[in-house]
Design an enzyme around this catalytic site. Structure first.
Site, mmCIF file in Angstrom:
data_model
loop_
_atom_site.group_PDB
_atom_site.id
_atom_site.type_symbol
_atom_site.label_atom_id
_atom_site.label_comp_id
_atom_site.label_asym_id
_atom_site.label_seq_id
_atom_site.Cartn_x
_atom_site.Cartn_y
_atom_site.Cartn_z
ATOM 1 N N HIS A 142 -13.107 5.037 28.140
ATOM 2 C CA HIS A 142 -13.936 5.353 29.033
ATOM 3 C C HIS A 142 -13.001 5.632 30.452
ATOM 4 O O HIS A 142 -13.346 5.690 31.657
ATOM 5 C CB HIS A 142 -14.866 4.174 29.355
ATOM 6 C CG HIS A 142 -15.896 4.327 28.384
ATOM 7 N ND1 HIS A 142 -16.490 2.946 27.977
ATOM 8 C CD2 HIS A 142 -16.658 4.947 27.644
ATOM 9 C CE1 HIS A 142 -17.195 3.094 27.036
ATOM 10 N NE2 HIS A 142 -17.473 4.474 26.674
ATOM 11 N N HIS A 196 -14.917 -6.396 15.810
ATOM 12 C CA HIS A 196 -14.286 -5.447 16.785
ATOM 13 C C HIS A 196 -12.988 -5.803 17.528
ATOM 14 O O HIS A 196 -12.421 -6.917 17.076
ATOM 15 C CB HIS A 196 -15.193 -4.664 17.519
ATOM 16 C CG HIS A 196 -14.930 -3.410 17.824
ATOM 17 N ND1 HIS A 196 -13.704 -2.786 18.617
ATOM 18 C CD2 HIS A 196 -15.364 -2.296 17.646
ATOM 19 C CE1 HIS A 196 -13.744 -1.445 18.865
ATOM 20 N NE2 HIS A 196 -14.720 -1.212 18.166
ATOM 21 N N ASP A 256 -20.203 5.443 14.905
ATOM 22 C CA ASP A 256 -19.976 6.164 13.565
ATOM 23 C C ASP A 256 -20.465 5.243 12.655
ATOM 24 O O ASP A 256 -20.029 3.898 12.412
ATOM 25 C CB ASP A 256 -18.588 6.425 13.339
ATOM 26 C CG ASP A 256 -18.084 7.504 14.007
ATOM 27 O OD1 ASP A 256 -18.510 8.751 14.188
ATOM 28 O OD2 ASP A 256 -17.141 7.125 15.096
HETATM 29 C C1 LIG Z 1 -12.332 7.905 13.657
HETATM 30 C C2 LIG Z 1 -12.740 6.690 14.051
HETATM 31 C C3 LIG Z 1 -14.012 6.381 14.417
HETATM 32 C C4 LIG Z 1 -14.395 5.001 14.765
HETATM 33 N N1 LIG Z 1 -15.751 4.730 15.441
HETATM 34 C C5 LIG Z 1 -16.159 3.652 15.386
HETATM 35 C C6 LIG Z 1 -17.367 3.523 15.964
HETATM 36 O O1 LIG Z 1 -18.328 4.348 16.230
HETATM 37 N N2 LIG Z 1 -17.846 2.107 15.926
HETATM 38 C C7 LIG Z 1 -16.990 1.034 15.919
HETATM 39 O O2 LIG Z 1 -17.247 -0.128 15.949
HETATM 40 N N3 LIG Z 1 -15.982 1.227 15.263
HETATM 41 C C8 LIG Z 1 -15.143 2.452 15.247
HETATM 42 N N4 LIG Z 1 -13.977 2.751 14.600
HETATM 43 C C9 LIG Z 1 -13.225 1.614 14.312
HETATM 44 C C10 LIG Z 1 -12.398 0.897 15.774
HETATM 45 O O3 LIG Z 1 -12.029 1.733 16.356
HETATM 46 C C11 LIG Z 1 -11.859 -0.256 15.000
HETATM 47 O O4 LIG Z 1 -12.374 -0.698 14.066
HETATM 48 C C12 LIG Z 1 -11.871 -1.452 15.962
HETATM 49 O O5 LIG Z 1 -11.287 -1.014 17.230
HETATM 50 C C13 LIG Z 1 -11.152 -2.935 15.390
HETATM 51 O O6 LIG Z 1 -9.863 -2.391 15.117
HETATM 52 P P1 LIG Z 1 -9.501 -2.754 13.777
HETATM 53 O O7 LIG Z 1 -10.509 -2.444 12.702
HETATM 54 O O8 LIG Z 1 -8.197 -1.918 13.421
HETATM 55 O O9 LIG Z 1 -9.061 -4.265 13.602
HETATM 56 C C14 LIG Z 1 -13.637 4.064 14.587
HETATM 57 C C15 LIG Z 1 -12.362 4.522 13.908
HETATM 58 C C16 LIG Z 1 -11.974 5.733 13.555
HETATM 59 C C17 LIG Z 1 -10.472 6.002 12.997
#
Ligand SMILES: Cc1cc2nc3c(=O)[nH]c(=O)nc-3n(C[C@H](O)[C@H](O)[C@H](O)COP(=O)(O)O)c2cc1C
Length: 407
Positions: free
Chosen positions: A17, A104, A354
């Protein structure tokens, strides 16, 4: 840290943001023809709002090239890239001012930094990957122009819906006897690795190049979305045309660099190269990749369980690997959890998310693969140049040189 690479060095900046996200790329060779559209193509494949399978956040993600390029040619100086954040809605995150989203990065970021970005997980947002994708597109342009290297990633599974990659004889199912374990890469999968193109991958919104499986994946993602839930998946990537000799053993073995790069992408949970974990079930006699001389006279291997890397060094065969992405953490379904202060409560996250990240992860994986190969090529070229400047040693013992056919 936010910098990746040794000679081709990329620093990304930005959160979900803030005003903009982007990257500084240091070490790009001069003389490379480069226009914004070279970068935009990959950014547009990554951007949100591409289909009903991705977050509806509406970002065009138009790149602005800030420096390091004149008249469409790189100068060899740092390249600055910027993409504005336009569709921010921090109010979507008001519940997450109270609640750290389960699984998260909200809680760990606050524990670490002591202050919180309005989006919660700060740099863990997938917006950060814009800088990687932009930098990767530049590396990729060089790799293609200088070496003809081709990098294609595709979605290989969503939940339990998988692109068939291995054939196991029916006799083997349920057997624990090593000698009957004969599973092999399915010929269809081997062919796919050799030929798959981005056009085939992009022909379906899931980015799975197998139309039947892609349809089943779509249904799985829609089911997760309708249940206000999410689902994970895997992305497979193949790199074709990499010369033998890349990788810096022992700590910077090529597969270790790829694993580092891939596991730095948000939401990743696993990495395997070549036969991966499956290789542990195949005896050496079946798993070894025998050598042979190819039509062009170069040495090759008949099979490629190694995934193009041996001893941490590329062997000239296709490099392929698979990455596991978890089910995204932010879901609208109510979850019993606790607030930052420990008060138990229910979180049903608002916002645009997503339901499955793998379709959008494809260009991110390609970008990280490009960054690794680019960096390793520059390192190996530096070594080769240093060697070529020395007077030739004419007295090497035979054990130190490659035997010739006559010796
Ligand atoms: C392309 C992409 C889109 C993402 N969209 C989301 C989302 O809409 N919601 C969400 O909770 N995490 C989303 N993530 C994942 C988070 O960025 C990530 O899981 C979160 O920051 C926690 O980090 P970790 O899973 O790597 O531990 C996305 C990841 C990628 C690669």
């Amino acid at each position: 840290m936010s910098t990746f690479g040794t000679l081709f060095r990329v620093t990304t900046y930005g959160e979900s943001h803030c005003a903009s996200v982007g990257a500084i790329i240091d070490g790009c060779p001069p003389g490379l023809p480069l226009e914004a559209k070279d970068v935009q193509t990959q950014l547009s494949r990554r951007r949100p709002g591409q289909s009903n399978l991705t977050t509806p956040r509406d970002e065009k993600d138009l790149v602005q090239l800030q420096s390091g390029i004149e008249h469409g040619i790189t100068l060899g100086t740092p390249i600055g890239l910027l993409v504005k954040n336009e569709d921010q809605r921090p109010r979507d995150y008001s519940e997450t001012d109270l609640y750290p989203r389960p699984s998260h990065a909200d809680w760990t970021y606050l524990e670490k930094y002591g202050v919180k970005a309005s989006s919660g997980g700060g740099r863990s947002s997938a917006r950060e990957t814009i800088g990687r994708v932009a930098a990767g597109a530049i590396a990729e342009k060089y790799l293609k122009a200088a070496y003809g290297i081709d990098i294609v990633a595709f979605v290989s599974s969503v939940g339990k819906v998988k692109l068939p990659s291995v054939v196991s004889p029916p006799s083997q199912v349920g057997s624990e006897d090593d000698d009957v374990v004969e599973d092999a890469l399915a010929p269809e999968f081997v062919e796919l690795l050799k030929t798959v193109s981005r056009e085939q991958v992009d022909a379906h919104p899931t980015r799975c190049p197998h139309p039947e499986t892609a349809e089943r994946m779509t249904k799985r993602i829609i089911r997760a979305k309708e249940a206000q839930d999410s689902i994970g998946g895997t992305v497979t990537c193949v790199i074709r045309g990499v010369p033998a000799g890349l990788g810096e053993p022992v700590f910077d073995k090529l597969e270790a660099k790829l694993a580092h790069a891939m596991l730095s992408i948000p939401a990743t949970k696993g990495f395997e190269v070549g036969s991966g974990f499956r290789g542990t079930e195949v005896p050496g006699s079946k798993h070894n990749d025998p050598f042979f001389v190819k039509e062009d006279g170069s040495m090759g291997t008949r099979t490629n369980w190694s995934g193009g890397i041996q001893g941490g060094i590329s062997n000239g065969e296709d490099i392929y690997f698979r990455i596991g992405f978890k089910s995204p953490a932010t879901i609208s379904q109510a979850q019993e959890t606790a607030q930052y202060d420990g008060t138990p409560g229910t979180l049903a996250a608002r916002g645009r998310h997503d339901p499955c990240v793998v379709p959008r992860a494809v260009p991110i994986v390609e970008a990280m693969a490009s960054l690794v190969i680019m960096d390793q090529l520059l390192i190996q070229n530096a070594r080769k140049t240093a060697l070529s400047l020395l007077p030739a040693i004419t007295t090497l013992p035979p054990t130190m040189v490659k035997p010739t056919a006559s010796s």
